[in-house]
Design a protein around this motif. Structure first.
Motif, PDB file in Angstrom:
ATOM      1  N   PRO A  90      -6.788   5.898 -15.505  1.00  0.00           N
ATOM      2  CA  PRO A  90      -7.100   4.635 -14.830  1.00  0.00           C
ATOM      3  C   PRO A  90      -8.314   4.677 -13.905  1.00  0.00           C
ATOM      4  O   PRO A  90      -8.439   3.797 -13.071  1.00  0.00           O
ATOM      5  CB  PRO A  90      -5.826   4.404 -14.018  1.00  0.00           C
ATOM      6  N   HIS A  91      -9.157   5.690 -14.042  1.00  0.00           N
ATOM      7  CA  HIS A  91     -10.317   5.720 -13.160  1.00  0.00           C
ATOM      8  C   HIS A  91     -11.394   4.773 -13.642  1.00  0.00           C
ATOM      9  O   HIS A  91     -12.246   4.327 -12.874  1.00  0.00           O
ATOM     10  CB  HIS A  91     -10.834   7.149 -13.028  1.00  0.00           C
ATOM     11  N   GLU A 120     -16.559  -4.729 -11.179  1.00  0.00           N
ATOM     12  CA  GLU A 120     -16.818  -4.099  -9.874  1.00  0.00           C
ATOM     13  C   GLU A 120     -15.554  -3.925  -9.035  1.00  0.00           C
ATOM     14  O   GLU A 120     -15.500  -3.059  -8.168  1.00  0.00           O
ATOM     15  CB  GLU A 120     -17.892  -4.883  -9.104  1.00  0.00           C
ATOM     16  N   ASP A 121     -14.551  -4.742  -9.257  1.00  0.00           N
ATOM     17  CA  ASP A 121     -13.359  -4.654  -8.414  1.00  0.00           C
ATOM     18  C   ASP A 121     -12.225  -3.858  -9.043  1.00  0.00           C
ATOM     19  O   ASP A 121     -11.085  -3.905  -8.573  1.00  0.00           O
ATOM     20  CB  ASP A 121     -12.855  -6.064  -8.052  1.00  0.00           C
ATOM     21  N   TRP A 122     -12.514  -3.150 -10.123  1.00  0.00           N
ATOM     22  CA  TRP A 122     -11.477  -2.305 -10.722  1.00  0.00           C
ATOM     23  C   TRP A 122     -11.066  -1.214  -9.745  1.00  0.00           C
ATOM     24  O   TRP A 122     -11.897  -0.656  -9.024  1.00  0.00           O
ATOM     25  CB  TRP A 122     -11.977  -1.662 -12.011  1.00  0.00           C
ATOM     26  N   LYS A 123      -9.786  -0.907  -9.699  1.00  0.00           N
ATOM     27  CA  LYS A 123      -9.308   0.257  -8.956  1.00  0.00           C
ATOM     28  C   LYS A 123      -8.084   0.787  -9.692  1.00  0.00           C
ATOM     29  O   LYS A 123      -7.360   0.017 -10.339  1.00  0.00           O
ATOM     30  CB  LYS A 123      -8.987  -0.095  -7.503  1.00  0.00           C
ATOM     31  N   PRO A 124      -7.878   2.102  -9.610  1.00  0.00           N
ATOM     32  CA  PRO A 124      -6.846   2.701 -10.468  1.00  0.00           C
ATOM     33  C   PRO A 124      -5.422   2.252 -10.154  1.00  0.00           C
ATOM     34  O   PRO A 124      -4.541   2.483 -10.976  1.00  0.00           O
ATOM     35  CB  PRO A 124      -7.002   4.205 -10.234  1.00  0.00           C
ATOM     36  N   VAL A 125      -5.192   1.620  -9.006  1.00  0.00           N
ATOM     37  CA  VAL A 125      -3.825   1.171  -8.757  1.00  0.00           C
ATOM     38  C   VAL A 125      -3.521  -0.131  -9.504  1.00  0.00           C
ATOM     39  O   VAL A 125      -2.379  -0.557  -9.568  1.00  0.00           O
ATOM     40  CB  VAL A 125      -3.522   0.976  -7.252  1.00  0.00           C
ATOM     41  N   LEU A 126      -4.540  -0.751 -10.093  1.00  0.00           N
ATOM     42  CA  LEU A 126      -4.284  -1.930 -10.927  1.00  0.00           C
ATOM     43  C   LEU A 126      -3.681  -1.470 -12.237  1.00  0.00           C
ATOM     44  O   LEU A 126      -4.015  -0.401 -12.743  1.00  0.00           O
ATOM     45  CB  LEU A 126      -5.588  -2.678 -11.191  1.00  0.00           C
ATOM     46  N   ASN A 127      -2.788  -2.285 -12.796  1.00  0.00           N
ATOM     47  CA  ASN A 127      -2.210  -1.898 -14.077  1.00  0.00           C
ATOM     48  C   ASN A 127      -2.568  -2.923 -15.156  1.00  0.00           C
ATOM     49  O   ASN A 127      -3.240  -3.922 -14.885  1.00  0.00           O
ATOM     50  CB  ASN A 127      -0.695  -1.707 -13.959  1.00  0.00           C
TER      51      ASN A 127
ATOM     52  N   GLY B  25       0.004   5.754  -6.721  1.00  0.00           N
ATOM     53  CA  GLY B  25      -0.527   4.521  -7.301  1.00  0.00           C
ATOM     54  C   GLY B  25      -1.535   4.767  -8.399  1.00  0.00           C
ATOM     55  O   GLY B  25      -1.821   3.876  -9.199  1.00  0.00           O
ATOM     56  N   ARG B  28       0.939   6.955 -11.234  1.00  0.00           N
ATOM     57  CA  ARG B  28       2.279   6.373 -11.322  1.00  0.00           C
ATOM     58  C   ARG B  28       3.373   7.411 -11.543  1.00  0.00           C
ATOM     59  O   ARG B  28       4.438   7.091 -12.079  1.00  0.00           O
ATOM     60  CB  ARG B  28       2.385   5.340 -12.446  1.00  0.00           C
ATOM     61  N   TRP B  64     -10.695  10.072  -8.347  1.00  0.00           N
ATOM     62  CA  TRP B  64     -11.171   8.700  -8.154  1.00  0.00           C
ATOM     63  C   TRP B  64     -12.427   8.697  -7.291  1.00  0.00           C
ATOM     64  O   TRP B  64     -13.406   8.019  -7.608  1.00  0.00           O
ATOM     65  CB  TRP B  64     -10.070   7.862  -7.514  1.00  0.00           C
ATOM     66  N   THR B  67     -15.763   9.257  -8.907  1.00  0.00           N
ATOM     67  CA  THR B  67     -16.372   8.234  -9.760  1.00  0.00           C
ATOM     68  C   THR B  67     -17.295   7.374  -8.910  1.00  0.00           C
ATOM     69  O   THR B  67     -17.020   7.111  -7.739  1.00  0.00           O
ATOM     70  CB  THR B  67     -15.324   7.315 -10.427  1.00  0.00           C
ATOM     71  N   LYS B  71     -16.931   4.028  -4.818  1.00  0.00           N
ATOM     72  CA  LYS B  71     -17.703   3.805  -3.588  1.00  0.00           C
ATOM     73  C   LYS B  71     -16.987   4.393  -2.377  1.00  0.00           C
ATOM     74  O   LYS B  71     -17.121   3.887  -1.254  1.00  0.00           O
ATOM     75  CB  LYS B  71     -17.950   2.304  -3.356  1.00  0.00           C
ATOM     76  N   PRO B  75      -8.094   3.205  -3.174  1.00  0.00           N
ATOM     77  CA  PRO B  75      -7.770   2.362  -4.326  1.00  0.00           C
ATOM     78  C   PRO B  75      -6.726   1.286  -3.997  1.00  0.00           C
ATOM     79  O   PRO B  75      -6.571   0.348  -4.756  1.00  0.00           O
ATOM     80  CB  PRO B  75      -7.216   3.331  -5.367  1.00  0.00           C
ATOM     81  N   ARG B  78      -9.068  -0.746  -0.422  1.00  0.00           N
ATOM     82  CA  ARG B  78     -10.528  -0.804  -0.448  1.00  0.00           C
ATOM     83  C   ARG B  78     -11.182  -0.569   0.907  1.00  0.00           C
ATOM     84  O   ARG B  78     -12.308  -0.973   1.134  1.00  0.00           O
ATOM     85  CB  ARG B  78     -11.027  -2.145  -1.017  1.00  0.00           C
TER      86      ARG B  78
END
Lengths: 186, 86
Positions: A90-91, A120-127, B25, B28, B64, B67, B71, B75, B78
């Protein structure tokens, strides 16, 4: 950090030894991405308007999604997408493409999708659930301020009713401003 | 009655002293488990907690942060990720 490297080396060493011993069966390694996708898929709780399809059930990283909005100006259409997930998930976000040519401010004529959480707003905690719901949201509330199809965005901004009419005709396979679109009506 | 103990076997369990969320997170997997690259939980695959109080498997978070798109942000929220110093 040092410890990670030494463990990695140890792992590689073990793998080499296993290969040298002629254990034969080369274990197919399940990647972190696969594990995470598996988890996301089992946790999906999708509305009846979103459906997933796996052309190759052994390959969880590539699948199809169809969205059939039950309200809004895209109601009555069926919109198909391909999802390609690479091993950095998920990176990195899934790569999502629309397989039809549609008239939408946030989807260009090649099917590229502009959704903040896919970029731009992707983050690995999103599923995957968040991505799918976000994708459906584009059809309920097209966003003219962040366009990929500038003509459609301008159309939406200037004349919402006219834009709605253009959406309807494009969905039926008609042309808008000389550009013909795919029939997406179900 | 006199009891003589011939031998005894001690058994113990452990878990991270951090119950805010039960799973990392990013991958998982349970905090008490390991990140996808590790074999053994515990000290081999520790947790990292930010000033924002969000916790992850350290290896997951470090990956993470390497990458470009991260930034340097947490995660979850932010905010800039800084390791909490107790």
């Amino acid at each position: 950090m040092l410890k990670i490297w030494s463990m990695k080396q140890q792992q590689q060493q073990e793998q080499k030894e296993a290969a040298a011993n002629g254990d034969g069966v080369v274990k197919k390694k399940v990647t972190a991405a696969q594990i995470r996708v598996q988890k996301d898929l089992t946790e999906l709780s999708l509305p009846s308007t979103i459906k997933t399809q796996f052309p190759n059930p052994d390959d969880l990283l590539n699948f199809l999604v169809s969205i059939e909005p039950d309200e809004g100006m895209y109601q009555g259409g069926r919109f198909n997408f391909t999802f390609k997930i690479n091993n950095n998930f998920p990176h990195e976000p899934p790569k999502v493409k629309c397989t039809q040519k549609i008239y939408h401010p946030n989807i260009d004529l090649e099917g590229n999708v502009c959704l903040n959480i896919l970029r731009e707003d992707w983050k690995p905690v999103l599923n995957l659930n968040a991505v799918l719901v976000g994708l459906q949201y584009l059809f309920l509330e097209p966003n003219a301020s962040d366009p990929l199809n500038k003509d459609a965005a301008l159309d939406l901004q200037r004349n919402r009713d006219g834009f709605k009419r253009n959406v309807r005709s494009s969905m039926a396979g008609g042309a808008v401003a000389g550009e013909r679109f795919d029939n997406v009506l179900r | 009655m006199k009891v003589t103990i011939d031998k005894w076997i001690g058994v113990s369990t452990w878990h991270w002293n951090h119950a805010q969320d039960e799973v990392c997170g990013i991958c998982r997997v349970a905090f008490d488990g390991t990140c996808p690259t590790c074999k053994y939980p515990g000290d081999d695959c520790p947790l990292i907690i930010g000033e924002c109080k969000h916790a992850f498997h350290m290896h997951c978070l470090l990956k993470w942060l390497t990458t470009e798109s991260s930034k340097g942000l947490c995660p979850m929220c932010r905010r800039r990720f800084k390791t909490a110093t107790e």
